[in-house]
Design a protein around this motif. Structure first.
Motif: not given
Length: 237
Positions: A50-52, A54, A116, A119-120, A123
């Motif tokens: 999940s992005v959390e 990462k 990665d 996505e981060v 977010w």
């Protein structure tokens, strides 16, 4: 792994911050079990994180209000919630390829794939405050206005310092002034293994000014209302 981070940071004084980030990474599945249950279930089925998870390495510094780094000098870590996603990716890649020398961030960037980073960055970009006004929230003094004109800051960062002309450039309005000052000075450093940033444009601009002038610029830009904030994550509330 702890030994790896200690050797990477050397005497920089950031081992505590790095250890916090590492601990958050190792504890991420448990820490986010409740808040990210749907994502975790999906991840279990697909093998994806999940992005959390990462972002777990990031929240140990960027998710704590008032958190300070100690290298190359004491300053608050930059706000990245609400920052331009494209800029966050560019900054992470700069740490990864060595254009930026900060030891902790180089270690984090080196461990992230391009996916990665994207996505981060996306977010964090969605966690900002409402859009800033089109004009700066306060006018600079005549002295600072002259410095801003000399540096041509608005040509890249926008007239309100929160609407960059290209999303690969950072938002600056409201960023911690002490961080802005350290960042500007870093462009004046000749590249070495532990400090400095290699950027032809910013290097050429920063080297025109004394440190006192860079501090005046940083204090003005940091005093403006902007879209960035420190947004604590659930484990730090």
């Amino acid at each position: 792994m702890i030994r790896y981070f200690r050797s990477l940071l050397g005497q920089s004084g950031l081992f505590v911050a790095c250890a916090t980030a590492l601990a958050a990474t190792l504890a991420a599945p448990a820490a986010f079990a409740q808040s990210a249950a749907p994502a975790a279930a999906t991840g279990a089925a697909t093998g994806a994180k999940s992005v959390e998870t990462k972002a777990a390495m990031c929240i140990g510094c960027h998710g704590i209000p008032g958190y300070q780094a100690t290298f190359p000098e004491i300053h608050r870590v930059p706000m990245i919630s609400g920052q331009n996603a494209k800029y966050i990716v560019a900054a992470l890649n700069a740490y990864k390829n060595g254009d930026r020398k900060h030891p902790t961030m180089r270690g984090i960037g080196a461990g992230m794939s391009e996916q990665d980073m994207v996505e981060v960055a996306d977010w964090y970009a969605k966690q900002g405050k409402p859009a800033a006004a089109d004009k700066p929230s306060r006018e600079p003094s005549p002295q600072v206005a002259a410095l801003l004109q000399k540096a041509a800051c608005t040509s890249c960062h926008g007239v309100n310092f929160s609407k960059a002309t290209d999303p690969a450039y950072p938002k600056l309005a409201g960023q911690h002034a002490d961080y802005l000052f350290v960042a500007l000075k870093s462009y004046k450093n000749e590249p070495n293994n532990v400090v400095g940033r290699s950027n032809g444009v910013m290097g050429g601009i920063a080297k025109q000014f004394t440190n006192a002038e860079l501090k005046a610029l940083a204090q003005y830009v940091g005093s403006l209302e902007g879209e960035m904030q420190v947004k604590p994550q659930s484990r730090f509330r």
